[in-house]
Write a protein that holds these residues in place. Structure first.
Motif: not given
Length: 600
Positions: A358-367, A373-388
């Motif tokens: 979870t990327d708090y400042d960019n409001k994103a969940v990343k795979m 050793q790379s980001v294969s997908d990214q999902l944008q959310l509408d709010a800051e997120l914390w733990d997963i």
């Protein structure tokens, strides 16, 4: 059927034989003699070594378990009773008379090798057909079981297991003694604590009494002085009055004149003295109690908390291994979709090859693909997120504190797909899932809740006396671990505050059963394959930031990585023995990368 010329040996005679005399012997059907009416033998099976009546002889020919057996008719069958099986020893009865649990009227006679089950004939017919199961007739396969390897192995296992359970009995007795002893000590501590409270209240009572006594003594001294002055003035005025009367009677005008003038002056002085005495402030006193103490006692529900540690027949105090860390590289998690420097605040390992962050400042969940050793997908959310946390092998859940929501996300074909949400009652931060139960921590007020996947609240723990800022949570079968960045305890009767930062250990009922403190400010956590806890720690004893490993029962800890840039989130892979962690720094060289360490 009469048989002459031979006498049956007594060791082979059973209830299946009937002797008319020593020379006259009738042979009966052995299966029927075991379970039903006694019928004369009509034939003999050389495989089963049993004499059979007409009905059993006919059934033996068509049954799939015995149709390949060799049968002899009445003419060719043995004229004496034969030993039924090689497994029957002299003087022992080995008749199949154990009833089937499913069909009590039937005896167990068969064994299914595929399902490892003992069966009766009905079980075989209904549930273990020849087309699907390999079923054997027990007398056919039991002959070699005596003193066999299987016999020795099972007996050895039984004895070993019995010894284990006996040891467990002893362990339970020891744990019971320890538990009772600890409760006895706890009762003594309760008495001691009550005595301390009483002693403190006695001190406060004596202080109040002493203050009242000082005031009383001062008042008595001052009032006694006033009383004496009044008495003296009264006597002086009475003396002057008597003298004036005497001088007037004796016509001593000169002396009378002088005495009258002196009296006028005395009266004037007395009036002035009286005004001075009346100005003395004489107070009436009363006691105003300290309502804070009374209110504190009224609001408190107990003298304290009776905490406990769970006894476990499994090893509950796993020793922390000595680990040799080696840097394995780093993974850049900055993407073209990001507007800001990355702040990776939570991570969970779906598989050894797939890390979800979870990327708090960019409001994103990343795979993150750990192989490439790379980001294969990214999902944008509408709010800051914390733990997963990982919910299933294809689903994760993320906390969104600002909108008090848990967002579920599925992983399919290497894509992150937004699913349903669950609204919660507070600023949710830490989250961990175990066996379809979500454990969630909250700020303002601090609390912990256990929910099912649909968001139904199963348990709520008020954090008032346990933690203040529960940032992260991890859990397993027996325990819940909470990293608290600042627990503030209640003011004690001695007037002191106790502020702490620690990892708190709870059971699934929400009771505190252990803690590890004195480490600094704990952040993200991850469980090792041994059950120990990796935790990111800020400012440990003024040193640089570290990652520490804490024992299962929170009794000890050891630094595994030190002198690192503010570790925020951490994740352990037991299969590869690799530790992934993120940093919370403004330097993009560290903030946009996950660090990888091998711990061997």
């Amino acid at each position: 059927m009469a048989v002459s010329g031979k006498k049956a040996s007594k060791q082979f005679l059973s209830s299946t034989t009937s002797m008319a005399s020593d020379e006259d012997l009738q042979i009966y059907c052995q299966p029927c003699d075991e379970e039903g009416p006694r019928l004369p033998a009509h034939g003999y099976c050389t495989d089963c070594k049993e004499h059979l009546c007409k009905t059993c002889f006919r059934a033996h020919k068509v049954s799939r378990f015995s149709k390949h057996h060799t049968l002899q008719d009445a003419t060719n069958m043995p004229k004496v009773l034969q030993q039924p099986s090689t497994s029957i020893h002299t003087g022992q009865s080995d008749v199949l008379t154990t009833p089937c649990l499913k069909h009590p009227q039937e005896m167990i006679k068969f064994y299914c090798n595929d399902h490892t089950e003992l069966l009766c004939s009905v079980c075989v017919t209904l549930e273990h057909q020849a087309t699907s199961c390999k079923v054997d007739y027990i007398p056919d396969i039991s002959g070699d079981i005596l003193d066999s390897k299987q016999y020795q192995d099972i007996l050895k296992t039984l004895n070993h297991t019995s010894d284990q359970f006996q040891q467990m009995v002893e362990d339970v007795k020891n744990m019971t003694n320890k538990s009772n002893s600890s409760l006895k000590e706890s009762l003594a501590e309760i008495k001691k604590f009550r005595q301390e409270i009483n002693q403190r209240l006695d001190v406060l009572e004596r202080q109040a009494e002493d203050a009242a006594k000082v005031i009383k003594q001062k008042n008595n001294k001052n009032l006694k002085a006033v009383e004496t002055t009044y008495e003296d003035m009264s006597k002086s005025l009475k003396t002057s009055s008597d003298k004036i009367k005497q001088l007037n009677t004796s016509k001593q005008t000169n002396k009378l004149f002088m005495e009258l003038k002196l009296a006028e002056k005395t009266i004037h002085n007395v009036k002035g003295k009286t005004q001075q005495l009346l100005s003395y402030d004489i107070k009436e006193h009363n006691f105003q109690s300290n309502d804070e103490i009374l209110n504190f006692l009224k609001t408190e529900e107990s003298l304290g908390t009776l905490t406990h540690k769970t006894f476990n027949t499994e090893s509950q105090s796993v020793q922390i291994k000595s680990r040799q860390p080696s840097h394995e590289g780093e993974i850049c998690v900055k993407t073209s979709k990001d507007k800001y420097r990355c702040w990776i605040i939570g991570m969970t390992l779906l598989t050894p090859d797939l890390l979800i962050i979870t990327d708090y400042d960019n409001k994103a969940v990343k795979m993150v693909d750990t192989n490439s050793q790379s980001v294969s997908d990214q999902l944008q959310l509408d709010a800051e997120l914390w733990d997963i946390t990982t919910v299933t092998s294809t689903q994760v859940a993320v906390t969104l504190p600002s909108i008090q929501t848990i967002q579920f996300i599925s992983i399919s074909s290497n894509k992150l797909i937004m699913k349903h949400t669950v609204k919660v009652g507070g600023n949710c931060h830490g989250i961990s899932c175990y066996q379809s139960k979500l454990v969630v921590s909250f700020f303002n007020p601090a609390k912990l809740q256990i929910l099912d996947i649909n968001g139904t609240i199963l348990t709520t723990t008020d954090g008032k006396y346990i933690f203040q800022n529960p940032r992260y949570i991890i859990c397993n079968r027996s325990s819940i671990y909470v990293s608290d960045s600042g627990m503030k305890r209640v003011r004690s009767i001695y007037g002191s505050n106790d502020d702490m930062k620690r990892v708190t250990m709870l059971n699934w009922q929400g009771d505190e059963i252990g803690s590890y403190s004195g480490m600094g400010d704990p952040r993200g956590m991850s469980l090792s394959d041994d059950g120990t806890v990796f935790v990111c720690v800020w400012q440990r004893y003024g040193r640089h930031f570290v990652i520490e490993e804490i024992s299962v029962d929170c009794s000890t800890g050891k630094v595994v990585l030190q002198d690192h840039k503010r570790p925020q989130a951490v994740c352990w892979c037991g299969k590869t023995k690799k530790l992934y962690y993120s940093c919370y720094v403004s330097d993009e060289k560290y903030g946009n990368f996950l660090q990888i360490y091998k711990l061997s």
